[in-house]
Design a protein around this motif. Structure first.
Motif, short mmCIF file in Angstrom:
data_model
loop_
_atom_site.label_atom_id
_atom_site.label_comp_id
_atom_site.label_asym_id
_atom_site.label_seq_id
_atom_site.Cartn_x
_atom_site.Cartn_y
_atom_site.Cartn_z
N GLU A 226 63.11 88.28 26.26
CA GLU A 226 62.86 86.89 26.56
C GLU A 226 63.15 86.28 27.91
O GLU A 226 64.03 86.98 28.53
CB GLU A 226 63.87 86.01 25.50
CG GLU A 226 63.41 86.12 24.10
CD GLU A 226 64.18 85.34 23.31
OE1 GLU A 226 63.77 84.96 22.16
OE2 GLU A 226 65.29 84.78 23.54
N LEU A 227 62.53 85.21 28.27
CA LEU A 227 63.08 84.34 29.44
C LEU A 227 64.09 83.76 29.08
O LEU A 227 64.01 82.58 28.24
CB LEU A 227 61.83 83.72 30.01
CG LEU A 227 62.06 83.13 31.52
CD1 LEU A 227 62.83 82.15 31.64
CD2 LEU A 227 61.95 84.25 32.37
N ASN A 228 65.43 84.14 29.23
CA ASN A 228 66.52 83.40 28.60
C ASN A 228 67.69 83.32 29.76
O ASN A 228 68.26 84.26 30.47
CB ASN A 228 67.04 84.32 27.43
CG ASN A 228 68.59 83.84 26.96
OD1 ASN A 228 68.71 82.52 27.06
ND2 ASN A 228 69.23 84.62 26.88
N TYR A 229 67.87 82.11 30.13
CA TYR A 229 68.53 81.90 31.32
C TYR A 229 69.36 80.77 31.22
O TYR A 229 69.18 79.72 30.33
CB TYR A 229 68.10 81.76 32.52
CG TYR A 229 67.27 80.34 32.90
CD1 TYR A 229 67.85 79.42 33.79
CD2 TYR A 229 65.98 80.38 32.65
CE1 TYR A 229 67.18 78.23 33.99
CE2 TYR A 229 65.30 79.23 33.01
CZ TYR A 229 65.96 78.05 33.76
OH TYR A 229 65.40 77.00 33.75
N TYR A 230 70.77 80.74 32.02
CA TYR A 230 71.87 79.86 31.95
C TYR A 230 71.79 79.02 33.33
O TYR A 230 71.75 79.72 34.19
CB TYR A 230 73.06 80.25 31.37
CG TYR A 230 73.10 80.84 30.18
CD1 TYR A 230 73.88 80.03 28.99
CD2 TYR A 230 72.78 82.18 29.82
CE1 TYR A 230 73.73 80.73 27.55
CE2 TYR A 230 72.78 82.64 28.44
CZ TYR A 230 73.24 82.00 27.38
OH TYR A 230 73.33 82.46 26.22
N PHE A 231 71.82 77.65 33.06
CA PHE A 231 72.04 77.03 34.32
C PHE A 231 73.46 76.42 34.26
O PHE A 231 73.93 75.71 33.43
CB PHE A 231 71.01 75.97 34.39
CG PHE A 231 71.16 74.68 35.59
CD1 PHE A 231 70.92 75.23 37.04
CD2 PHE A 231 72.03 73.74 35.08
CE1 PHE A 231 71.11 74.04 37.93
CE2 PHE A 231 72.29 72.65 36.17
CZ PHE A 231 71.77 72.92 37.68
N PHE A 232 74.09 76.66 35.68
CA PHE A 232 75.49 76.08 35.78
C PHE A 232 75.38 74.97 37.14
O PHE A 232 74.86 75.31 38.09
CB PHE A 232 76.60 76.97 35.84
CG PHE A 232 76.21 78.14 35.02
CD1 PHE A 232 77.12 78.14 33.84
CD2 PHE A 232 75.85 79.36 35.41
CE1 PHE A 232 76.90 79.24 32.75
CE2 PHE A 232 75.70 80.43 34.54
CZ PHE A 232 76.21 80.30 33.00
N TYR A 233 75.83 73.68 36.67
CA TYR A 233 76.02 72.88 37.72
C TYR A 233 77.38 72.73 38.26
O TYR A 233 78.42 72.97 37.50
CB TYR A 233 75.52 71.66 37.32
CG TYR A 233 76.02 70.43 38.09
CD1 TYR A 233 75.02 70.16 39.60
CD2 TYR A 233 76.65 69.28 38.02
CE1 TYR A 233 75.35 69.31 40.55
CE2 TYR A 233 77.16 68.42 39.07
CZ TYR A 233 76.41 68.51 40.10
OH TYR A 233 76.55 67.29 41.15
N GLY A 234 77.48 72.63 39.69
CA GLY A 234 78.83 72.68 40.33
C GLY A 234 79.37 71.17 40.39
O GLY A 234 79.96 70.91 39.31
N PRO A 235 79.53 70.62 41.31
CA PRO A 235 78.78 70.78 42.68
C PRO A 235 79.55 71.79 43.66
O PRO A 235 78.86 72.25 44.64
CB PRO A 235 78.59 69.61 43.18
CG PRO A 235 79.88 68.75 42.98
CD PRO A 235 80.16 69.14 41.44
N LYS A 236 80.69 72.32 43.20
CA LYS A 236 81.39 73.28 44.07
C LYS A 236 81.26 74.69 43.74
O LYS A 236 81.18 74.78 42.15
CB LYS A 236 82.96 72.85 43.96
CG LYS A 236 83.24 71.27 44.89
CD LYS A 236 82.68 71.65 46.11
CE LYS A 236 83.19 70.26 46.97
NZ LYS A 236 82.95 70.41 48.20
N MET A 237 81.18 75.76 44.32
CA MET A 237 80.94 76.75 43.88
C MET A 237 82.00 77.53 42.97
O MET A 237 81.69 78.29 41.89
CB MET A 237 81.02 77.82 45.13
CG MET A 237 79.96 77.50 45.86
SD MET A 237 79.90 78.84 47.53
CE MET A 237 79.03 80.08 46.86
N ASN A 238 83.28 77.11 43.12
CA ASN A 238 84.29 77.42 42.28
C ASN A 238 84.12 76.98 40.82
O ASN A 238 84.27 77.70 39.87
CB ASN A 238 85.77 77.01 42.52
CG ASN A 238 85.85 75.60 42.64
OD1 ASN A 238 85.12 74.85 43.28
ND2 ASN A 238 86.74 75.08 41.74
#
Length: 799
Positions: A226-238
């Protein structure tokens, strides 16, 4: 490798217009007229799952990557239908789904586009195997950068690179070589200094193109699934890395000895040689906590056996080594020798535990023992059986750690270097071929090993090491970067791989110090040690066919340098242990690239050499021969030279002296760095006084020290000591406040505070608001004092 252009020329299919929408609490479903479903799940306000199906149906939802302990929940979820799109809003981001083509755009609440579909989701029939090749393409903006992706042997910034995730035995790999030993399909994007992350959870062979073929497109695709992905927003890298690490998990605290120095070789045998090596460490007073036994300790390379001619009494040997402070770590490979008189083989045969080919026969492959069969570690019954095989080794003989190698799985004398793609796997009740299971095979082997070692080590903590890994493997074990080479280029590669692995959620990592293949000279070995003592896993390992690679193998000058740095490693163990605690608690990488430390400074976006060990120690290894120094970039803040206390203000690139006995090493102003006395192994000495190096700062800095029994599980019942320090410096005074938690009682009752950069001579001292005579707290000159570990506020003023 299939290129974007080739895919576009072939039978590419795209979603068309949305004909149905429904919402089930945190899950939203958008269905198109041609049978594509986008399942959008709000995990957190800043974490979204995007999952695409074709032909109106999703596959069973199962992943080895996702942790059972993932924390979920959001504050706001509003769905609004407009004429041309659906708009989904949380308290952190806004998602637009186009009604005509299912394309997605993600914005922050300031209306800055963070991630935007180019073609978006598209697919084509895989005519060779059936199913779909699934692909996602995103718009890449000017100045956008990319980091992560595990152990790639390339620049920390992946802009302009293309990579492949297919777990591969890559002996003596080179710079930019693809693929390597691990498949970690997660990257951190940085756009207009706003960080986000994408985790493509697909265990087939996956590919990422970071504006390589088209400079305005970043894409990822897989050979199936599957095309199965998760998106995470920061805005900081940590924040991005924390969210990914929360999703895929963290390990337990290791025993402290696992963070000491380890010595390995292919191979130390017979027993006399092992004892000779360990005796030399103690004689030369070079600290070491673990000795490794490679495949030659086995009887004909049969796993879970011993060669009695070389090791006549392994239990006594292991006990004697332990009494001298050495923990024994043994190798176990996945290949089980075909031998009807070999009990492990026969048990697996009797129970149907070996992998089979598509038409029924067992899969066979040649490795060290010759023809072997391979257990299907994706079957829970097989993992349970495998875990129990460790009983004799761990509970009876006393081995303290296990090292899983060749678990890609590596197969000799075949072009693919691995199992046939038609091999069948249980995949925890979701039967599949090796095309899907390959990237998780080693992960599931080491999972079974971890469960067995933990079971038979209890009440002590396990230590397990793996070469192959998929996202989430960090929950079970440490890892190393495979069969590297004794070259200066590989010293550079080791540095970037540690940074890349750490930002990819896998911090308990190291390299084969000095190089596995070929022979380092003394200078390269010394420089590698100077780098590797700042890696969470610290082990020398070599192939053994080119000479000796012990710390004393390169002459007295190099031996003295190596000893000095391994001693520094042991002094810094409480700092490193605290780093590990923060990694587990907060998902904070133990090694931080400069861009992670300060993403707002564009100078950091392409730095590869400098890194932070924890949050307060800046390291810049020397990576060229015959160097008397090097140029390095200092990030924001002020930094004390560890060797002479000179202070450098950040934001500049400077020349730093670094002759063979020195590595550029700097401490963040305001830091309080704990140190143990030099020990030959963990637990050799009772800690009677904790030294804390205090680096003055005009302003405020926070530091932490975490301690517990250093092994066992009492820390989970509150038996730990967590000390948080708040340092506030002014022109003529220094105030240190301490906040304590936990009920573990340390073996020491006082701190020795050693001050650096104090701009005044100590005049008066108050402890907990009471004036104290200098003699009562042992004022040692003007740069150190001894004080009770239980103070809550220390107030020092100048004369």
């Amino acid at each position: 490798m299939i290129t974007n252009t080739e895919i576009e020329k072939r039978g590419n299919q795209f979603p068309n217009h949305i004909v149905n929408f429904k919402q089930e609490n945190d899950k939203l479903y958008f269905t198109t007229e041609n049978g594509v479903i986008l399942g959008l799940t709000v995990l957190r306000d800043s974490a979204i799952r995007f999952r695409y199906a074709t032909e109106h149906a999703f596959e069973p939802d199962f992943s080895y990557a996702i942790s059972d302990d993932v924390s979920l929940g959001y504050n706001e979820l509003v769905v609004k239908e407009e004429v041309s799109e659906y708009i989904i809003t949380t308290s952190k981001i806004r998602i637009h789904v186009n009604k005509s083509n299912l394309k997605v755009r993600v914005f922050d609440l300031d209306n800055v586009v963070i991630l935007e579909d180019e073609f978006g989701f598209h697919w084509e029939e895989n005519y060779n195997y059936g199913g779909n090749i699934v692909k996602m393409s995103k718009i890449c903006h000017s100045g956008e950068s990319y980091y992560g992706m595990g152990d790639k042997a390339s620049h920390t910034n992946l802009k302009g690179k293309r990579v492949n995730n297919w777990v591969t035995d890559s002996y003596a790999y080179g710079k930019d070589q693809e693929p390597l030993y691990k498949a970690i399909p997660f990257y951190v994007g940085l756009k207009q200094n706003i960080a986000y992350g994408v985790f493509f959870d697909n265990s087939f062979s996956t590919y990422f193109d970071f504006a390589n073929e088209k400079r305005n497109v970043t894409s990822f695709w897989a050979d199936g699934g599957e095309l199965n992905y998760y998106f995470f927003y920061g805005p900081k890298m940590n924040q991005v890395v924390e969210a990914y690490t929360n999703l895929t998990g963290v390990p337990e605290l290791p025993p402290l000895w696992a963070l000491g120095f380890h010595q390995s070789k292919w191979s130390y045998y017979p027993e006399k040689k092992v004892r000779e090596i360990t005796s030399s460490f103690r004689k030369l007073k070079i600290p070491c906590d673990a000795i490794y036994l490679d495949i030659d300790y086995m009887n004909g390379f049969r796993c879970f056996t011993w060669d009695n001619s070389h090791f006549p009494d392994p239990k006594k040997m292991v006990k004697d080594l332990e009494e001298d402070g050495f923990k024994t770590v043994t190798m176990i490979d996945p290949g089980i020798k075909i031998d009807r008189n070999y009990w492990v083989y026969q048990e697996a045969m009797d129970n149907g535990f070996f992998c089979r080919r598509a038409d029924g026969p067992h899969f066979k492959g040649k490795v060290w023992p010759g023809e072997c069969k391979f257990p299907d570690f994706t079957d829970p019954k097989v993992r349970e059986w495998w875990a129990d095989l460790y009983k004799e080794m761990i509970a009876d003989i006393g081995v303290k750690g296990v090292w899983n190698d060749m678990n890609e799985p590596a197969i000799m004398e075949v072009p693919s270097k691995t199992a046939n793609l038609d091999v069948r796997h249980d995949y925890d009740g979701h039967p599949c071929s090796h095309r899907k299971a390959h990237n998780v095979y080693g992960m599931q082997m080491v999972r079974a090993t971890y469960e067995g070692v933990k079971k038979f080590m209890f009440p002590r903590r396990p230590f397990v090491l793996t070469r192959a890994a998929y996202s989430g493997t960090q929950r079970y074990c440490a890892t190393w970067t495979g069969d590297n080479v004794a070259t200066w280029e590989h010293l550079w590669i080791a540095n970037v791989q540690m940074q890349r692995m750490s930002i990819s959620g896998y911090s308990f990592v190291g390299s084969d110090i000095g190089g596995f293949a070929e022979q380092p000279n003394g200078e390269l070995f010394a420089r590698w040690i100077q780098l590797a003592i700042f890696h969470p896993f610290c082990r020398v390992h070599s192939s053994g066919d080119h000479g000796e690679q012990e710390p004393w193998s390169f002459g007295d000058e190099v031996t003295d340098i190596v000893r000095k740095y391994i001693e520094l490693r042991y002094q810094l163990l409480p700092y490193l242990y605290t780093m590990f605690y923060k990694y587990i608690q907060n998902g904070l990488p133990m090694i931080q690239s400069l861009v992670f430390y300060d993403q707002d400074d564009t100078q950091t976006h392409f730095r590869t050499d400098e890194f932070l060990f924890g949050e307060q120690i800046l390291v810049c290894p020397v990576q060229e021969p015959n160097a008397q120094g090097r140029r390095m970039y200092f990030p924001k803040g002020k930094w004390y030279n560890y060797w002479n206390d000179d202070v450098v203000t950040g934001g500049v690139e400077k020349w730093v002296s670094a002759e063979i006995e020195q590595v550029p090493l700097f401490i963040k102003e305001g830091a309080m760095i704990p140190k143990y006395p030099i020990q030959q192994y963990v637990g050799e000495k009772e800690i009677k006084e904790l030294v804390i190096e205090v680096y003055y700062k005009e302003g405020i800095e926070n530091s932490t020290i975490y301690e517990d029994q250093l092994d066992g599980y009492d820390y989970k019942k509150g038996r730990y000591s967590l000390r948080r320090f708040r340092l506030r410096g002014k022109e003529n005074e220094l105030i240190i406040q301490q906040f304590k938690d936990g009920n573990f009682i340390t073996s020491y009752d006082k701190f020795k505070l050693i001050f650096h950069g104090l701009p005044f001579e100590i005049g008066s001292i108050e402890v907990n608001n009471e004036v104290v005579e200098p003699k009562d707290i042992k004022l040692n000159g003007s740069n150190s004092i001894e004080v009770s570990k239980d103070f809550t506020e220390l107030h020092i003023t100048g004369k």
